[in-house]
Design a protein around this motif. Structure first.
Motif, PDB file in Angstrom:
ATOM      1  N   PRO A 237       0.816  -1.221   0.000  1.00  0.00           N
ATOM      2  CA  PRO A 237       0.000   0.000   0.000  1.00  0.00           C
ATOM      3  C   PRO A 237       0.846   1.267   0.000  1.00  0.00           C
ATOM      4  CG  PRO A 237       0.108  -0.904   2.210  1.00  0.00           C
ATOM      5  CD  PRO A 237       0.801  -1.895   1.328  1.00  0.00           C
ATOM      6  N   TRP A 238       0.380   2.276  -0.698  1.00  0.00           N
ATOM      7  CA  TRP A 238       1.045   3.576  -0.700  1.00  0.00           C
ATOM      8  C   TRP A 238       0.362   4.503   0.306  1.00  0.00           C
ATOM      9  CZ3 TRP A 238       5.347   5.625  -2.812  1.00  0.00           C
ATOM     10  CH2 TRP A 238       6.041   4.820  -3.726  1.00  0.00           C
ATOM     11  N   PRO A 239       1.082   5.528   0.784  1.00  0.00           N
ATOM     12  CA  PRO A 239       0.431   6.523   1.642  1.00  0.00           C
ATOM     13  C   PRO A 239      -0.783   7.144   0.949  1.00  0.00           C
ATOM     14  CG  PRO A 239       2.811   6.803   1.697  1.00  0.00           C
ATOM     15  CD  PRO A 239       2.522   5.800   0.613  1.00  0.00           C
ATOM     16  N   ALA A 240      -1.641   7.729   1.743  1.00  0.00           N
ATOM     17  CA  ALA A 240      -2.876   8.292   1.198  1.00  0.00           C
ATOM     18  C   ALA A 240      -2.610   9.446   0.246  1.00  0.00           C
ATOM     19  CB  ALA A 240      -3.781   8.753   2.339  1.00  0.00           C
ATOM     20  N   ARG A 241      -1.540  10.221   0.511  1.00  0.00           N
ATOM     21  CA  ARG A 241      -1.251  11.388  -0.314  1.00  0.00           C
ATOM     22  C   ARG A 241       0.249  11.515  -0.550  1.00  0.00           C
ATOM     23  NH1 ARG A 241      -5.233  15.336  -0.990  1.00  0.00           N
ATOM     24  NH2 ARG A 241      -7.199  14.757  -0.005  1.00  0.00           N
ATOM     25  N   VAL A 242       0.607  11.931  -1.764  1.00  0.00           N
ATOM     26  CA  VAL A 242       2.005  12.184  -2.124  1.00  0.00           C
ATOM     27  C   VAL A 242       2.082  13.511  -2.870  1.00  0.00           C
ATOM     28  CG1 VAL A 242       4.000  11.406  -3.458  1.00  0.00           C
ATOM     29  CG2 VAL A 242       2.578   9.725  -2.273  1.00  0.00           C
ATOM     30  N   PHE A 243       2.973  14.382  -2.398  1.00  0.00           N
ATOM     31  CA  PHE A 243       3.289  15.621  -3.120  1.00  0.00           C
ATOM     32  C   PHE A 243       4.642  15.421  -3.778  1.00  0.00           C
ATOM     33  CE2 PHE A 243       5.317  19.723  -3.621  1.00  0.00           C
ATOM     34  CZ  PHE A 243       4.304  20.547  -4.092  1.00  0.00           C
ATOM     35  N   LEU A 244       4.699  15.579  -5.103  1.00  0.00           N
ATOM     36  CA  LEU A 244       5.910  15.340  -5.890  1.00  0.00           C
ATOM     37  C   LEU A 244       6.210  16.580  -6.717  1.00  0.00           C
ATOM     38  CD1 LEU A 244       8.081  13.446  -7.190  1.00  0.00           C
ATOM     39  CD2 LEU A 244       6.265  12.665  -8.742  1.00  0.00           C
ATOM     40  N   ALA A 245       7.435  17.106  -6.594  1.00  0.00           N
ATOM     41  CA  ALA A 245       7.758  18.340  -7.311  1.00  0.00           C
ATOM     42  C   ALA A 245       9.182  18.304  -7.863  1.00  0.00           C
ATOM     43  CB  ALA A 245       7.590  19.549  -6.400  1.00  0.00           C
ATOM     44  N   MET A 246       9.363  19.029  -8.968  1.00  0.00           N
ATOM     45  CA  MET A 246      10.660  19.147  -9.622  1.00  0.00           C
ATOM     46  C   MET A 246      10.707  20.474 -10.367  1.00  0.00           C
ATOM     47  SD  MET A 246      13.572  17.500 -10.182  1.00  0.00           S
ATOM     48  CE  MET A 246      13.214  15.771  -9.852  1.00  0.00           C
ATOM     49  N   GLY A 247      11.877  21.085 -10.419  1.00  0.00           N
ATOM     50  CA  GLY A 247      12.055  22.289 -11.214  1.00  0.00           C
ATOM     51  C   GLY A 247      12.540  21.955 -12.613  1.00  0.00           C
TER      52      GLY A 247
ATOM     53  N   LEU B 180      -2.983   6.294  -7.001  1.00  0.00           N
ATOM     54  CA  LEU B 180      -2.859   7.665  -6.505  1.00  0.00           C
ATOM     55  C   LEU B 180      -3.228   8.620  -7.639  1.00  0.00           C
ATOM     56  CD1 LEU B 180      -0.950   5.946  -4.551  1.00  0.00           C
ATOM     57  CD2 LEU B 180       0.104   8.144  -4.023  1.00  0.00           C
ATOM     58  N   VAL B 181      -4.491   8.885  -7.778  1.00  0.00           N
ATOM     59  CA  VAL B 181      -4.988   9.712  -8.876  1.00  0.00           C
ATOM     60  C   VAL B 181      -4.530  11.151  -8.677  1.00  0.00           C
ATOM     61  CG1 VAL B 181      -7.053  10.569 -10.055  1.00  0.00           C
ATOM     62  CG2 VAL B 181      -6.967   8.210  -9.193  1.00  0.00           C
ATOM     63  N   GLU B 182      -3.959  11.724  -9.731  1.00  0.00           N
ATOM     64  CA  GLU B 182      -3.489  13.107  -9.630  1.00  0.00           C
ATOM     65  C   GLU B 182      -4.669  14.044  -9.396  1.00  0.00           C
ATOM     66  OE1 GLU B 182      -0.630  16.341 -11.926  1.00  0.00           O
ATOM     67  OE2 GLU B 182      -0.892  14.339 -12.768  1.00  0.00           O
ATOM     68  N   GLY B 183      -4.488  14.950  -8.458  1.00  0.00           N
ATOM     69  CA  GLY B 183      -5.548  15.865  -8.074  1.00  0.00           C
ATOM     70  C   GLY B 183      -6.363  15.366  -6.907  1.00  0.00           C
ATOM     71  N   GLU B 184      -6.230  14.097  -6.586  1.00  0.00           N
ATOM     72  CA  GLU B 184      -6.928  13.525  -5.437  1.00  0.00           C
ATOM     73  C   GLU B 184      -5.919  13.067  -4.382  1.00  0.00           C
ATOM     74  OE1 GLU B 184      -9.610  10.509  -6.776  1.00  0.00           O
ATOM     75  OE2 GLU B 184     -10.565  11.827  -8.253  1.00  0.00           O
ATOM     76  N   ARG B 185      -5.172  12.014  -4.695  1.00  0.00           N
ATOM     77  CA  ARG B 185      -4.160  11.523  -3.751  1.00  0.00           C
ATOM     78  C   ARG B 185      -2.749  11.944  -4.153  1.00  0.00           C
ATOM     79  NH1 ARG B 185      -4.683   5.269  -3.037  1.00  0.00           N
ATOM     80  NH2 ARG B 185      -2.966   5.731  -1.600  1.00  0.00           N
ATOM     81  N   LEU B 186      -2.597  12.479  -5.342  1.00  0.00           N
ATOM     82  CA  LEU B 186      -1.281  12.842  -5.866  1.00  0.00           C
ATOM     83  C   LEU B 186      -1.292  14.268  -6.379  1.00  0.00           C
ATOM     84  CD1 LEU B 186       1.611  11.994  -6.820  1.00  0.00           C
ATOM     85  CD2 LEU B 186       0.529  11.227  -8.952  1.00  0.00           C
ATOM     86  N   PHE B 187      -0.274  15.037  -5.977  1.00  0.00           N
ATOM     87  CA  PHE B 187      -0.088  16.400  -6.476  1.00  0.00           C
ATOM     88  C   PHE B 187       1.291  16.447  -7.131  1.00  0.00           C
ATOM     89  CE2 PHE B 187      -1.493  20.925  -5.726  1.00  0.00           C
ATOM     90  CZ  PHE B 187      -0.498  21.526  -6.472  1.00  0.00           C
ATOM     91  N   VAL B 188       1.321  16.746  -8.418  1.00  0.00           N
ATOM     92  CA  VAL B 188       2.578  16.823  -9.160  1.00  0.00           C
ATOM     93  C   VAL B 188       2.801  18.263  -9.604  1.00  0.00           C
ATOM     94  CG1 VAL B 188       3.899  15.986 -11.139  1.00  0.00           C
ATOM     95  CG2 VAL B 188       2.289  14.451  -9.977  1.00  0.00           C
ATOM     96  N   MET B 189       3.947  18.812  -9.260  1.00  0.00           N
ATOM     97  CA  MET B 189       4.279  20.170  -9.663  1.00  0.00           C
ATOM     98  C   MET B 189       5.632  20.168 -10.373  1.00  0.00           C
ATOM     99  SD  MET B 189       4.880  23.655  -7.383  1.00  0.00           S
ATOM    100  CE  MET B 189       3.165  23.786  -6.902  1.00  0.00           C
ATOM    101  N   VAL B 190       5.662  20.601 -11.615  1.00  0.00           N
ATOM    102  CA  VAL B 190       6.905  20.853 -12.336  1.00  0.00           C
ATOM    103  C   VAL B 190       6.992  22.360 -12.513  1.00  0.00           C
ATOM    104  CG1 VAL B 190       8.199  20.496 -14.463  1.00  0.00           C
ATOM    105  CG2 VAL B 190       6.877  18.609 -13.481  1.00  0.00           C
ATOM    106  N   GLN B 191       7.885  22.969 -11.776  1.00  0.00           N
ATOM    107  CA  GLN B 191       7.919  24.432 -11.684  1.00  0.00           C
ATOM    108  C   GLN B 191       8.933  25.009 -12.672  1.00  0.00           C
ATOM    109  OE1 GLN B 191       8.815  25.947  -7.789  1.00  0.00           O
ATOM    110  NE2 GLN B 191       8.191  28.034  -8.310  1.00  0.00           N
ATOM    111  N   GLU B 192       8.453  25.835 -13.562  1.00  0.00           N
ATOM    112  CA  GLU B 192       9.278  26.437 -14.590  1.00  0.00           C
ATOM    113  C   GLU B 192      10.370  27.320 -13.965  1.00  0.00           C
ATOM    114  OE1 GLU B 192      10.755  26.936 -18.260  1.00  0.00           O
ATOM    115  OE2 GLU B 192       8.971  25.723 -17.821  1.00  0.00           O
ATOM    116  N   GLY B 193      11.615  27.055 -14.329  1.00  0.00           N
ATOM    117  CA  GLY B 193      12.739  27.874 -13.897  1.00  0.00           C
ATOM    118  C   GLY B 193      13.274  27.576 -12.515  1.00  0.00           C
ATOM    119  N   ALA B 194      12.622  26.687 -11.771  1.00  0.00           N
ATOM    120  CA  ALA B 194      13.063  26.410 -10.402  1.00  0.00           C
ATOM    121  C   ALA B 194      14.304  25.533 -10.408  1.00  0.00           C
ATOM    122  CB  ALA B 194      11.946  25.729  -9.617  1.00  0.00           C
ATOM    123  N   ALA B 195      15.201  25.799  -9.454  1.00  0.00           N
ATOM    124  CA  ALA B 195      16.479  25.098  -9.352  1.00  0.00           C
ATOM    125  C   ALA B 195      16.460  24.127  -8.176  1.00  0.00           C
ATOM    126  CB  ALA B 195      17.623  26.102  -9.206  1.00  0.00           C
ATOM    127  N   HIS B 196      17.590  23.456  -7.988  1.00  0.00           N
ATOM    128  CA  HIS B 196      17.759  22.450  -6.944  1.00  0.00           C
ATOM    129  C   HIS B 196      18.301  23.133  -5.693  1.00  0.00           C
ATOM    130  CE1 HIS B 196      18.072  18.077  -6.127  1.00  0.00           C
ATOM    131  NE2 HIS B 196      19.107  18.382  -5.366  1.00  0.00           N
TER     132      HIS B 196
END
Length: 244
Positions: A157-167, A202-218
């Motif tokens: 089982p996966w956690p109920a919610r996952v926030f995933l982000a990358m620049g 983990l449907v995006e917008g429900e249990r999953l939030f994916v953000m790819v941020q334009e111009g963001a660095a590490h």
């Protein structure tokens, strides 16, 4: 919310970059506005030169030449580190600070190798954490073994919610050379991970939030800028859970 790299969370002076996540301010803003109920952020300091060993299941390697600086770094100690988190740090904070022992009210996360560590926590200790914050995960490490093999092979089982982000400029934004190919690879890896999680329910917008941020660095500046969005999403169910 338990977060790796505790030195980088609260104050600018302890960080290598001179900027922190300003986690206390982010949490206070959400609590004071009523967006989230009162909650605690627990920062777990990294160990310095052995950080990569603690956070990774394998030595990182050099990302096909893009990370020559990491080629000799250690890895392979994540199981020991996570065992200490689960068996020592969680009980200590629950006993000392009165934080919740309910998995639904516990989150875990980090950035870079710390984000990889959070993914490993989901694999090694399913059911312990109800949410994951995965910022700029270094999915390139160990020839993408986690992304290509370990994560697809996991059937628990996966956690109920996952926030995933990358620049979009993870590395070209912090070093003085063209890293656009590597930047694009990191974004592609992020989408691949998101697709894998969606296949696991983990449907995006429900249990999953994916953000790819334009111009963001590490860097901490990027992670600080996304923190309130992440916490608001990960804590969506906290209020209801507290009243169950």
């Amino acid at each position: 919310m338990y977060l790796n790299d505790g030195q980088n969370l609260f104050g600018d002076r302890p960080t290598l970059s001179g900027l922190s996540w300003h986690a206390a301010e982010a949490a206070a803003g959400l609590i004071n506005s009523g967006a989230l109920p009162p909650f605690v952020i627990v920062g777990i300091d990294h160990s310095g030169n052995t950080r990569s060993y603690d956070y990774l299941p394998y030595p990182p390697g050099n990302a096909n030449g893009y990370r020559l600086d990491a080629e000799s770094w250690p890895g392979g100690g994540v199981d020991t580190y996570l065992r200490a988190v689960v068996d020592e740090i969680l009980p200590y904070t629950e006993r000392t600070y009165g934080v919740s022992s309910e998995p639904a009210l516990r989150g875990f996360g980090g950035s870079s190798f710390g984000g990889i560590c959070a993914l490993c926590a989901a694999l090694r200790h399913p059911g312990v954490f109800g949410s994951l914050l995965v910022e700029s995960p270094s999915l390139w490490f160990a020839d993408e073994r986690l992304l290509k093999h370990d994560l697809p092979d996991f059937t628990g089982p996966w956690p109920a919610r996952v926030f995933l982000a990358m620049g979009t400029k993870e590395y070209s934004g912090i070093i003085n050379s063209d890293q656009s190919v590597f930047d694009s690879k990191l974004v592609a890896d992020t989408h691949e991970l998101a697709a894998l999680l969606e296949r696991r329910g983990l449907v995006e917008g429900e249990r999953l939030f994916v953000m790819v941020q334009e111009g963001a660095a590490h860097n901490e500046q990027a992670w600080a800028g996304r923190l309130q969005v992440a916490l608001r999403f990960l804590g969506t169910d906290w209020r209801a859970a507290k009243h169950c």
